[in-house]
Each structure stands twice: as C-alpha cells, then as structure tokens.
Design a protein around this motif. Sequence first.
Motif, PDB file in Angstrom:
ATOM      1  N   ALA A 203      54.705  32.485  45.168  1.00 49.04           N
ATOM      2  CA  ALA A 203      55.491  33.263  44.218  1.00 49.04           C
ATOM      3  C   ALA A 203      56.483  32.410  43.453  1.00 49.04           C
ATOM      4  N   HIS A 204      57.048  31.398  44.115  1.00 53.04           N
ATOM      5  CA  HIS A 204      58.069  30.590  43.464  1.00 53.04           C
ATOM      6  C   HIS A 204      57.490  29.699  42.374  1.00 53.04           C
ATOM      7  N   ALA A 205      56.193  29.471  42.385  1.00 56.04           N
ATOM      8  CA  ALA A 205      55.576  28.625  41.363  1.00 56.04           C
ATOM      9  C   ALA A 205      55.108  29.427  40.158  1.00 56.04           C
ATOM     10  N   HIS A 206      55.123  30.759  40.274  1.00 58.47           N
ATOM     11  CA  HIS A 206      54.597  31.592  39.191  1.00 58.47           C
ATOM     12  C   HIS A 206      55.351  31.385  37.883  1.00 58.47           C
ATOM     13  N   GLU A 207      56.669  31.254  37.980  1.00 54.26           N
ATOM     14  CA  GLU A 207      57.457  31.145  36.763  1.00 54.26           C
ATOM     15  C   GLU A 207      57.162  29.858  36.003  1.00 54.26           C
ATOM     16  N   GLU A 208      56.662  28.845  36.703  1.00 53.49           N
ATOM     17  CA  GLU A 208      56.397  27.559  36.075  1.00 53.49           C
ATOM     18  C   GLU A 208      54.970  27.443  35.559  1.00 53.49           C
ATOM     19  N   MET A 209      54.127  28.444  35.817  1.00 50.51           N
ATOM     20  CA  MET A 209      52.744  28.391  35.364  1.00 50.51           C
ATOM     21  C   MET A 209      52.669  28.600  33.858  1.00 50.51           C
ATOM     22  N   PRO A 210      51.716  27.952  33.191  1.00 45.87           N
ATOM     23  CA  PRO A 210      51.458  28.275  31.783  1.00 45.87           C
ATOM     24  C   PRO A 210      50.912  29.688  31.668  1.00 45.87           C
ATOM     25  N   LEU A 211      51.082  30.287  30.490  1.00 48.36           N
ATOM     26  CA  LEU A 211      50.693  31.679  30.288  1.00 48.36           C
ATOM     27  C   LEU A 211      49.216  31.910  30.588  1.00 48.36           C
ATOM     28  N   SER A 212      48.349  30.985  30.145  1.00 49.77           N
ATOM     29  CA  SER A 212      46.907  31.159  30.364  1.00 49.77           C
ATOM     30  C   SER A 212      46.577  31.214  31.851  1.00 49.77           C
ATOM     31  N   GLN A 213      47.254  30.389  32.639  1.00 50.01           N
ATOM     32  CA  GLN A 213      47.005  30.376  34.078  1.00 50.01           C
ATOM     33  C   GLN A 213      47.515  31.671  34.727  1.00 50.01           C
ATOM     34  N   LYS A 214      48.659  32.173  34.247  1.00 48.49           N
ATOM     35  CA  LYS A 214      49.170  33.436  34.765  1.00 48.49           C
ATOM     36  C   LYS A 214      48.194  34.582  34.499  1.00 48.49           C
ATOM     37  N   ILE A 215      47.638  34.592  33.277  1.00 48.75           N
ATOM     38  CA  ILE A 215      46.686  35.644  32.923  1.00 48.75           C
ATOM     39  C   ILE A 215      45.439  35.563  33.797  1.00 48.75           C
ATOM     40  N   TRP A 216      44.958  34.340  34.027  1.00 50.77           N
ATOM     41  CA  TRP A 216      43.775  34.161  34.866  1.00 50.77           C
ATOM     42  C   TRP A 216      44.033  34.637  36.291  1.00 50.77           C
ATOM     43  N   HIS A 217      45.215  34.287  36.840  1.00 42.37           N
ATOM     44  CA  HIS A 217      45.550  34.721  38.195  1.00 42.37           C
ATOM     45  C   HIS A 217      45.774  36.231  38.249  1.00 42.37           C
ATOM     46  N   THR A 218      46.264  36.817  37.144  1.00 42.13           N
ATOM     47  CA  THR A 218      46.410  38.268  37.096  1.00 42.13           C
ATOM     48  C   THR A 218      45.052  38.951  37.228  1.00 42.13           C
ATOM     49  N   VAL A 219      44.056  38.417  36.519  1.00 42.58           N
ATOM     50  CA  VAL A 219      42.697  38.966  36.596  1.00 42.58           C
ATOM     51  C   VAL A 219      42.148  38.815  38.012  1.00 42.58           C
ATOM     52  N   GLN A 220      42.334  37.629  38.608  1.00 45.57           N
ATOM     53  CA  GLN A 220      41.858  37.419  39.975  1.00 45.57           C
ATOM     54  C   GLN A 220      42.516  38.386  40.943  1.00 45.57           C
ATOM     55  N   HIS A 221      43.810  38.553  40.784  1.00 41.15           N
ATOM     56  CA  HIS A 221      44.543  39.471  41.663  1.00 41.15           C
ATOM     57  C   HIS A 221      44.043  40.900  41.488  1.00 41.15           C
ATOM     58  N   ALA A 222      43.783  41.296  40.235  1.00 36.13           N
ATOM     59  CA  ALA A 222      43.291  42.642  39.961  1.00 36.13           C
ATOM     60  C   ALA A 222      41.933  42.872  40.617  1.00 36.13           C
ATOM     61  N   VAL A 223      41.072  41.858  40.586  1.00 36.55           N
ATOM     62  CA  VAL A 223      39.758  41.971  41.231  1.00 36.55           C
ATOM     63  C   VAL A 223      39.927  42.146  42.738  1.00 36.55           C
ATOM     64  N   ASP A 224      40.811  41.349  43.339  1.00 36.55           N
ATOM     65  CA  ASP A 224      41.079  41.484  44.775  1.00 36.55           C
ATOM     66  C   ASP A 224      41.581  42.888  45.101  1.00 36.55           C
ATOM     67  N   GLU A 225      42.514  43.388  44.286  1.00 38.19           N
ATOM     68  CA  GLU A 225      43.072  44.714  44.507  1.00 38.19           C
ATOM     69  C   GLU A 225      41.997  45.788  44.367  1.00 38.19           C
ATOM     70  N   PHE A 226      41.122  45.609  43.385  1.00 38.04           N
ATOM     71  CA  PHE A 226      40.085  46.620  43.145  1.00 38.04           C
ATOM     72  C   PHE A 226      39.175  46.772  44.357  1.00 38.04           C
ATOM     73  N   PHE A 227      38.748  45.663  44.928  1.00 38.30           N
ATOM     74  CA  PHE A 227      37.861  45.753  46.091  1.00 38.30           C
ATOM     75  C   PHE A 227      38.610  46.200  47.340  1.00 38.30           C
ATOM     76  N   SER A 228      39.925  45.926  47.378  1.00 41.28           N
ATOM     77  CA  SER A 228      40.733  46.392  48.496  1.00 41.28           C
ATOM     78  C   SER A 228      40.901  47.905  48.460  1.00 41.28           C
ATOM     79  N   VAL A 229      41.203  48.433  47.278  1.00 42.19           N
ATOM     80  CA  VAL A 229      41.446  49.859  47.123  1.00 42.19           C
ATOM     81  C   VAL A 229      40.140  50.637  46.990  1.00 42.19           C
TER      82      VAL A 229
END
Length: 341
Positions: A203-229
């Motif tokens: 979490a502490h490294a999120h603020e230092e990520m470039p925007l493109s990387q944040k968006i990519w990780h957001t998509v990955q996280h959403a996929v993980d959440e989708f299969f979890s829920v």
Amino acid sequence: MFSHLPDSFLQMNTIFISILIEALPFVLIGVFIAGFIQMFISEKFIARVIPKNKFLAVIVGSLIGVFFPSCECGIVPIVRNLLAKGVPLHAGIAFMLTAPIINPVVLFSTYVAFGSTWEVPLLRVAGSLVVALVVGNIIAYFYKGTGLKDRFLKYEAASEKVAVPTGNLAIAGGSSEITTSHFQALEVETKTHHEHHHHNGEAHAHEEMPLSQKIWHTVQHAVDEFFSVGKYLVFGALLAAAMQTYIKTSTLVSIGHGPVLSILLMMVLAFVLSLCSEADAFIAASFRSVFSTQSIVAFLVFGPMLDIKNLMMMLGAFKARFVVLIVTSVTIVVFLYALVI
C-alpha cells in the motif's frame, strides 16, 4: 434435448439466469470501484474524511452513499476494501446499508415507478437512514471486534516487517560483515492467506506508482474481487431462483393480512426475490393494490439491505456472528420503522 426436464426446473433455470444478468453489471461496477479504492485512496485520505467521533462517523458513512451509484449486488466488495483501508466498522456498515438506496439512480427509478410522486421515494430514503444510524451506532458502541474475516483485515499485512537481529550479520563464505545500520528499512514480503496478488499488500508504494501502473493494478484487483465475490453471487442467485420457483408468491400473499403480517410478508418477499435496488421499485409498485404503503416501504428498505445473494456475499467477507448481528438488527429496525410510518 431438455424436453424430459420438469417445467419447474426450466423455470428455475430461467429465473437463475435472469438474476445473474441483472446483477452482473452492478457487481462489475462494484469490483472496479473496490479496485479504485485499493489503488487510489490512501489511508491518510480516509483518516481526514471520516470523523473520529463515532456518531458523526456513522452519519458520514450513511450519507456518502449519495455519491456511489451502486446497488447491493456490488456493495460488499466496496465496503470490504474500505474497511481494509481503515474505515471504521460502524461507518462502513452504515454506508453498506444506505448506498444501494439513497444514490440518485435508485431514487429516480423509485420516483418513476410510483407515478412521479415523492411519498414512497422519500419514505424509502428516510427508512434507510434510520436503519443505518441505529445499526451503525449499535455496532459503534456495543460491538467489540473487527467484523471482517481475518484474511481481509489489512492488505498491508501482506508486507510484514521482520525484525533484524541487533548483532552483525556475517556473509556466508566470507569475512565481510553487514551491520544493521545498512538495513534501516529492510522489509521481507511474506505471503498471507489472502487470495489477492502480492502487489495489493504494498500500500505504501501505491502513491509512487505511475498512473498507467495504478490502472493496470486496479484492473487486476477488480478481477480478483470478481472471482472472490462471484461464487457467492452464483450460489445466492441459485438459491433465490429455487425459492421463487417452489415457494409460490400467491401462497405468501394469501396469508399476508393485517399490518404486522403484511409488513413481515413483504420483507420475506424482498429477501427471496433478491432484486437489484435499481429495479425493485417497479416490482413493489405492482403490489400497491394488494398491500399498504407501510408494507411496500418495508419491501423497498429491507431488500437492498438483506437479500439472499447479498447475504451470501456478506458471509464470505464478514464473520458469521457479525452477520447475525447485522441481519437481526436490520430486520427489527426495518419492521419497527414500517410499523410507525
């Protein structure tokens, strides 16, 4: 090919698919919002927004749902991520109870369904706020615990700091030594039982990520959440379809006489039908000739807070005893509210 199957089974299959089709878009919205929260919302920001006072935190949690166009199908992963980010449990649950009701999309659909009149929409909003304030404060002042299952408590737990011995560290096979002064910020990532990828723990490294990387990780996280829920959504939809098929609505309606029984009956129907809050007002409006306004408001307030598919998702995220507390308190407060309006 399916001619040998009973008609009731085919009907259940149709209802099951229709529930999934209705719910999936909102689940997708929910998991992407959850991913956005994980990657773009910091703990510092949450600490600034949520008041320290418990009562005020419940009020803020109850009202902030106005800005989230989500229904109950996708609210659980959003709340789970907010809690993991440090939102107080009482504020998070207050948000979970009101967000599927007070957002503009649901408010407008309720207004249209009831002939462009404001009585039922306003009673619905008021009821959701009353329930959220009461239940939120019960949790704030009487519940002692985290609520979330242990594996969801903190995404930051995926990166644990490991203490380094105070003595010198010898390099194997050589005489050189490395002292602890060279390791002031040493961290060793350890995997937890959490099903998300290891980047969710940084979490502490999120603020230092470039925007493109944040968006990519957001998509990955959403996929993980989708299969979890998703597995809880499927099970809940199947159970709701079975109950709608084999428990006839006409039978329930025939026993729903009197203010008390009719309110309880409409709450049961809301739980069984498991409608999305964007669409449930049109179903509720069809009962106006049969049930009182009190009963219909109970249906519209209770359904988005507790239905079969939503309960399954809550059981996947929260401890069972905490879910029992939510179910019991919400049921009692909704019933009493409908009885006195």
